[in-house]
Motif scaffolding. Sequence first.
Motif, PDB file in Angstrom:
ATOM      1  N   HIS A  28       0.840  -1.204   0.000  1.00  0.00           N
ATOM      2  CA  HIS A  28       0.000   0.000   0.000  1.00  0.00           C
ATOM      3  C   HIS A  28       0.875   1.253   0.000  1.00  0.00           C
ATOM      4  N   HIS A  80      -5.189   5.120  -4.038  1.00  0.00           N
ATOM      5  CA  HIS A  80      -4.446   4.152  -3.234  1.00  0.00           C
ATOM      6  C   HIS A  80      -4.435   4.521  -1.758  1.00  0.00           C
ATOM      7  N   SER A  83      -7.778   3.299  -0.598  1.00  0.00           N
ATOM      8  CA  SER A  83      -7.725   1.833  -0.507  1.00  0.00           C
ATOM      9  C   SER A  83      -6.948   1.391   0.714  1.00  0.00           C
TER      10      SER A  83
END
Length: 214
Positions: A28, A80, A83
């Motif tokens: 991540h 991202h 997320s």
Amino acid sequence: MKRVNSFQRFMNTRAAANCRYQPTCYEHAANCYTHALLIVPAFVGMALLYRLSDDRWERITAWVYGMGLIALFLISTVFHIISWKKSHMRLNLRELGPLAAHMRWFVWLMAAAGTIYVFNYHEKYKLVELAFYLTMGFFPALVVTSMSNTDGLYELAFGGLVYCLGVVFFKSDGVIPFAHAIWHVFVALAAAIHYYAIWKYLYRSPPLEDIRDA
């Protein structure tokens, strides 16, 4: 065997069909930083093209292209980050001719459809997602058939090849550590090659020798 296991903490196992791959915290972070660090350089690149512009239309073009480049890295980074946050919460809470004139609308529609798809069905239909990316990459290349000036064509083709090579990593989550972040690097490299072509053939002033010869 130990060498393989040493990489396991950096990635999760490959997702099953119609399931979303869950990156590790390491992945991540890499997914966010690989594009976040390019937002400022994209802004500087836009400013450079704007400064090199000779007329109003070149300034508008520099602004549109630059904002598109900035949006590419900014939206990717925001996506991202969201997320990553959601994953963390789950863990805790469980002039090219007439063809080009119409092509831009197709690309914008594809981008809008792709954005809606990603936020609603990300990795649910993986082949559809891959088709979106490849279509956006290849279809605008048809503009080449109506080009009278082919300056920069090799750079554009090389950048496109880099994009395509990156697809290998795009589809390798759970197989190669940081696969998605590596794909981000390929995207950044291809974008840099295309930017170089635009700067060199559309905005950079010709050498004095060329002016004298003309």
